[in-house]
Scaffold this motif. Structure first.
Motif, PDB file in Angstrom:
ATOM      1  N   PRO A 246       0.819  -1.220   0.000  1.00  0.00           N
ATOM      2  CA  PRO A 246       0.000   0.000   0.000  1.00  0.00           C
ATOM      3  C   PRO A 246       0.850   1.266   0.000  1.00  0.00           C
ATOM      4  CG  PRO A 246       0.025  -1.005   2.180  1.00  0.00           C
ATOM      5  CD  PRO A 246       0.655  -1.994   1.243  1.00  0.00           C
ATOM      6  N   GLN A 247       0.342   2.282  -0.672  1.00  0.00           N
ATOM      7  CA  GLN A 247       1.012   3.578  -0.723  1.00  0.00           C
ATOM      8  C   GLN A 247       0.527   4.510   0.386  1.00  0.00           C
ATOM      9  OE1 GLN A 247      -0.364   3.754  -4.847  1.00  0.00           O
ATOM     10  NE2 GLN A 247       1.693   4.436  -5.424  1.00  0.00           N
ATOM     11  N   VAL A 248      -0.649   4.188   0.930  1.00  0.00           N
ATOM     12  CA  VAL A 248      -1.226   4.950   2.038  1.00  0.00           C
ATOM     13  C   VAL A 248      -1.816   3.959   3.023  1.00  0.00           C
ATOM     14  CG1 VAL A 248      -2.919   6.695   2.731  1.00  0.00           C
ATOM     15  CG2 VAL A 248      -1.813   6.864   0.485  1.00  0.00           C
ATOM     16  N   ILE A 249      -1.619   4.202   4.309  1.00  0.00           N
ATOM     17  CA  ILE A 249      -2.235   3.373   5.351  1.00  0.00           C
ATOM     18  C   ILE A 249      -3.188   4.241   6.150  1.00  0.00           C
ATOM     19  CG2 ILE A 249      -1.838   2.047   7.467  1.00  0.00           C
ATOM     20  CD1 ILE A 249       0.871   1.206   6.260  1.00  0.00           C
ATOM     21  N   VAL A 250      -4.443   3.820   6.221  1.00  0.00           N
ATOM     22  CA  VAL A 250      -5.469   4.527   6.986  1.00  0.00           C
ATOM     23  C   VAL A 250      -5.625   3.827   8.329  1.00  0.00           C
ATOM     24  CG1 VAL A 250      -7.904   5.176   7.100  1.00  0.00           C
ATOM     25  CG2 VAL A 250      -6.684   5.269   4.907  1.00  0.00           C
ATOM     26  N   ILE A 251      -5.390   4.537   9.396  1.00  0.00           N
ATOM     27  CA  ILE A 251      -5.529   3.994  10.746  1.00  0.00           C
ATOM     28  C   ILE A 251      -6.867   4.431  11.329  1.00  0.00           C
ATOM     29  CG2 ILE A 251      -4.632   4.069  13.104  1.00  0.00           C
ATOM     30  CD1 ILE A 251      -1.841   4.401  11.943  1.00  0.00           C
ATOM     31  N   VAL A 257      -5.732   1.144  22.256  1.00  0.00           N
ATOM     32  CA  VAL A 257      -4.503   1.348  21.485  1.00  0.00           C
ATOM     33  C   VAL A 257      -4.684   2.578  20.605  1.00  0.00           C
ATOM     34  CG1 VAL A 257      -2.863   0.333  19.867  1.00  0.00           C
ATOM     35  CG2 VAL A 257      -4.082  -1.133  21.492  1.00  0.00           C
ATOM     36  N   THR A 258      -3.856   3.580  20.805  1.00  0.00           N
ATOM     37  CA  THR A 258      -4.021   4.842  20.078  1.00  0.00           C
ATOM     38  C   THR A 258      -3.552   4.716  18.635  1.00  0.00           C
ATOM     39  OG1 THR A 258      -1.810   5.684  20.606  1.00  0.00           O
ATOM     40  CG2 THR A 258      -3.563   6.085  22.229  1.00  0.00           C
ATOM     41  N   ALA A 259      -3.964   5.677  17.828  1.00  0.00           N
ATOM     42  CA  ALA A 259      -3.524   5.712  16.431  1.00  0.00           C
ATOM     43  C   ALA A 259      -2.012   5.835  16.348  1.00  0.00           C
ATOM     44  CB  ALA A 259      -4.204   6.872  15.704  1.00  0.00           C
ATOM     45  N   GLU A 260      -1.415   6.622  17.225  1.00  0.00           N
ATOM     46  CA  GLU A 260       0.037   6.799  17.210  1.00  0.00           C
ATOM     47  C   GLU A 260       0.745   5.487  17.557  1.00  0.00           C
ATOM     48  OE1 GLU A 260       3.540   8.837  16.481  1.00  0.00           O
ATOM     49  OE2 GLU A 260       1.446   9.302  15.998  1.00  0.00           O
ATOM     50  N   GLU A 261       0.181   4.724  18.475  1.00  0.00           N
ATOM     51  CA  GLU A 261       0.775   3.432  18.826  1.00  0.00           C
ATOM     52  C   GLU A 261       0.693   2.452  17.655  1.00  0.00           C
ATOM     53  OE1 GLU A 261       0.129   3.233  23.675  1.00  0.00           O
ATOM     54  OE2 GLU A 261      -1.563   2.787  22.338  1.00  0.00           O
ATOM     55  N   ASP A 281       6.173   7.314   5.170  1.00  0.00           N
ATOM     56  CA  ASP A 281       5.406   7.813   6.321  1.00  0.00           C
ATOM     57  C   ASP A 281       4.069   8.411   5.889  1.00  0.00           C
ATOM     58  OD1 ASP A 281       5.017   8.187   9.027  1.00  0.00           O
ATOM     59  OD2 ASP A 281       5.939  10.168   9.055  1.00  0.00           O
ATOM     60  N   ARG A 282       3.368   7.670   5.059  1.00  0.00           N
ATOM     61  CA  ARG A 282       2.063   8.147   4.571  1.00  0.00           C
ATOM     62  C   ARG A 282       0.950   7.421   5.315  1.00  0.00           C
ATOM     63  NH1 ARG A 282       1.081   9.033  -1.597  1.00  0.00           N
ATOM     64  NH2 ARG A 282      -0.230  10.642  -0.690  1.00  0.00           N
ATOM     65  N   PHE A 283       0.641   7.939   6.506  1.00  0.00           N
ATOM     66  CA  PHE A 283      -0.425   7.434   7.360  1.00  0.00           C
ATOM     67  C   PHE A 283      -1.507   8.491   7.474  1.00  0.00           C
ATOM     68  CE2 PHE A 283       3.255   4.993   8.595  1.00  0.00           C
ATOM     69  CZ  PHE A 283       2.765   3.732   8.909  1.00  0.00           C
ATOM     70  N   VAL A 284      -2.740   8.051   7.451  1.00  0.00           N
ATOM     71  CA  VAL A 284      -3.883   8.946   7.628  1.00  0.00           C
ATOM     72  C   VAL A 284      -4.740   8.377   8.757  1.00  0.00           C
ATOM     73  CG1 VAL A 284      -5.845  10.083   6.531  1.00  0.00           C
ATOM     74  CG2 VAL A 284      -3.895   9.364   5.144  1.00  0.00           C
ATOM     75  N   VAL A 285      -5.178   9.220   9.655  1.00  0.00           N
ATOM     76  CA  VAL A 285      -5.998   8.771  10.784  1.00  0.00           C
ATOM     77  C   VAL A 285      -7.454   9.169  10.567  1.00  0.00           C
ATOM     78  CG1 VAL A 285      -6.404   8.968  13.263  1.00  0.00           C
ATOM     79  CG2 VAL A 285      -4.056   8.910  12.384  1.00  0.00           C
ATOM     80  N   LEU A 286      -8.342   8.187  10.693  1.00  0.00           N
ATOM     81  CA  LEU A 286      -9.777   8.440  10.718  1.00  0.00           C
ATOM     82  C   LEU A 286     -10.311   8.006  12.077  1.00  0.00           C
ATOM     83  CD1 LEU A 286     -11.154   7.190   7.259  1.00  0.00           C
ATOM     84  CD2 LEU A 286     -10.590   9.539   7.938  1.00  0.00           C
ATOM     85  N   GLU A 287     -11.127   8.838  12.678  1.00  0.00           N
ATOM     86  CA  GLU A 287     -11.798   8.432  13.907  1.00  0.00           C
ATOM     87  C   GLU A 287     -12.838   7.359  13.574  1.00  0.00           C
ATOM     88  OE1 GLU A 287     -10.867   9.498  16.906  1.00  0.00           O
ATOM     89  OE2 GLU A 287      -9.343  10.721  15.903  1.00  0.00           O
ATOM     90  N   THR A 303     -10.803  14.179   4.080  1.00  0.00           N
ATOM     91  CA  THR A 303      -9.483  13.897   4.672  1.00  0.00           C
ATOM     92  C   THR A 303      -8.675  12.971   3.782  1.00  0.00           C
ATOM     93  OG1 THR A 303     -10.311  14.198   6.928  1.00  0.00           O
ATOM     94  CG2 THR A 303      -8.317  12.867   6.678  1.00  0.00           C
ATOM     95  N   LEU A 304      -9.320  11.908   3.308  1.00  0.00           N
ATOM     96  CA  LEU A 304      -8.619  10.952   2.453  1.00  0.00           C
ATOM     97  C   LEU A 304      -8.222  11.568   1.118  1.00  0.00           C
ATOM     98  CD1 LEU A 304     -10.795   7.758   3.081  1.00  0.00           C
ATOM     99  CD2 LEU A 304      -8.530   8.243   4.026  1.00  0.00           C
ATOM    100  N   ALA A 305      -9.133  12.294   0.505  1.00  0.00           N
ATOM    101  CA  ALA A 305      -8.865  12.902  -0.793  1.00  0.00           C
ATOM    102  C   ALA A 305      -7.682  13.862  -0.718  1.00  0.00           C
ATOM    103  CB  ALA A 305     -10.099  13.624  -1.316  1.00  0.00           C
ATOM    104  N   ALA A 306      -7.628  14.635   0.344  1.00  0.00           N
ATOM    105  CA  ALA A 306      -6.504  15.561   0.516  1.00  0.00           C
ATOM    106  C   ALA A 306      -5.200  14.797   0.737  1.00  0.00           C
ATOM    107  CB  ALA A 306      -6.780  16.501   1.685  1.00  0.00           C
TER     108      ALA A 306
END
Length: 311
Positions: A246-251, A257-261, A281-287, A303-306
Motif C-alpha cells: 500500500p502507498q497509504v495506510i489509513v488507521i 490502542v491509540t492511532a500513534e501506537e 510515512d504516509r499514514f492517515v488517521v480516521l476516527e 481527509t482521504l482525498a486531501a
C-alpha cells in the motif's frame, strides 16, 4: 354540504394520521403504523444519524458507545438529555426495561447473528428494528459498500420518523458539499493503493469490500488493497499486506490502542520496512465515527482525498 365537506376532511385527516410507512431493512420489509416514540440507537455513528435528523425527542436512550469510544464535545452535547442504557451491546432486558419501541442497530453494530438481540427476538415485545444498511452483508447478499448506504439509512429513518423532507435536505447538502470539494481538487495520476489498519498485531483487522472505508477510499480517488476480501470487517495476513504494498495506510482511531501506537508498531517492525506507505510515512488517521457509516463520512472522504494528493 358543509357537513359532508367537514366529514370528508376529518376522514382525510384520520387516514393521514394512521398512514403506514414501509422501508426495506436488509432482507426484510418493515412497516410502521406511526413514528416510534421510544427509540434506542446503538453505537456512536448510528446515534449521530438520529441526532442530525433531530430525533432526540423520539428517543429514550442509546447504547454501545462508552464501552469502546469517547464522545467528542459535539456528540456529548447532542446526547446530553439521553441516558446511555448500556456501555456495550444491550441485552434484551435492557431494551425491554427502557420500554423501547424501536431499535436502530446493525449486524456487529449492536446485534450478532444468532445472538440474544435480533429483530426476531425483539418483535414479541413490540420493539421494531431497522438494520444499518452497511451491515446487511452479514446476513444476505449485497453490493460493495457505497456512500449511498449512508444516504439510504438517513432516507429510511426520515420515512420511519415522519421527517422525509428533513432527510432529503440533509442528503442533498452532503452530496453537494462533497461534489464541490472533490471538483476543486487536482486530478490524480493513478488511484493510490490504500490499506485500512483497524487493529491487531499478530494479524491485522481490516476493511473488506463490504465495509464503509472501501466506499470512502473509492470516493476519495483511491483503491482499497483488500477490495477482493469479500467481507465487511475481518482479519487477513500481514503477508498479503506486504505483497500488495500500500502507498497509504489509513488507521482507525478508537479503543485502548491509540492511532500513534498503531503507526509506531508498523514503522518499527522490520517486516514492514519496504512497504511504500511505511517508507514514506504516509499514514492517515480516521476516527471510528468517520470510518463507520454516518454523517462524518463526508469529512472522512475530504481527509482521504486531501491525503491522497499530498506530496
Amino acid at each position: 354540504m358543509k357537513l359532508i365537506t367537514t366529514t370528508l376532511a376529518l376522514g382525510v385527516l384520520a387516514c393521514a394520521a394512521t398512514a403506514q410507512t414501509s422501508v426495506q431493512s436488509c432482507n426484510r420489509t418493515v412497516t410502521f403504523d406511526a413514528p416510534p416514540q421510544a427509540a434506542v440507537s446503538n453505537d456512536v455513528n448510528l446515534t449521530e444519524m438520529m441526532l442530525v435528523l433531530g430525533l432526540t425527542d423520539h428517543m429514550v436512550g442509546y447504547t454501545g458507545i462508552s464501552g469502546w469510544n469517547k464522545l467528542d464535545a459535539e456528540m456529548t452535547a447532542g446526547v446530553a438529555a439521553l441516558p446511555e442504557l448500556s456501555e456495550q451491546y444491550p441485552s434484551k432486558e435492557v431494551l425491554i426495561g427502557a420500554d423501547a419501541d424501536f431499535y436502530f442497530a446493525g449486524w456487529n453494530y449492536g446485534m450478532r447473528v444468532g445472538g440474544e438481540v435480533t429483530p426476531e427476538t425483539l418483535a414479541p415485545f413490540g420493539i421494531q428494528v431497522y438494520e444499518l444498511t452497511e451491515s446487511c452483508s452479514h446476513i444476505s447478499e449485497t453490493d460493495a459498500a457505497s456512500m449511498d448506504d449512508m444516504y439510504n439509512d438517513l432516507r429510511n429513518l426520515g420515512a420511519i420518523f415522519g421527517v422525509p423532507e428533513r432527510a432529503e435536505a440533509l442528503i442533498a447538502g452532503y452530496q453537494e458539499e462533497l461534489a464541490g470539494f472533490l471538483t476543486d481538487l487536482p486530478a490524480l495520476d493513478a488511484a493510490p493503493r490504500v490499506f485500512v489498519y483497524d487493529s491487531g498485531e499478530d494479524a491485522p483487522f481490516t476493511a473488506g469490500l463490504y465495509a464503509m472505508p472501501n466506499a470512502l477510499i473509492e470516493a476519495a480517488g483511491g483503491t482499497n488493497i483488500m477490495n477482493d476480501f469479500e467481507k465487511s470487517w475481518g482479519t487477513v495476513g500481514w503477508e498479503a499486506v506486504v505483497a500488495r504494498d500500500p502507498q497509504v495506510i489509513v488507521i482507525v482511531n478508537y479503543g485502548e490502542v491509540t492511532a500513534e501506537e498503531k503507526r509506531n508498531f508498523m514503522r518499527s517492525n522490520p517486516a514492514f520496512a519496504e512497504i511504500d506507505a511505511v517508507k514514506n510515512d504516509r499514514f492517515v488517521v480516521l476516527e471510528y465515527v468517520e470510518a463507520t457509516p454516518g454523517p462524518r463520512n463526508i469529512a472522512a472522504v475530504k481527509t482521504l482525498a486531501a491525503a491522497f494528493r499530498a506530496q
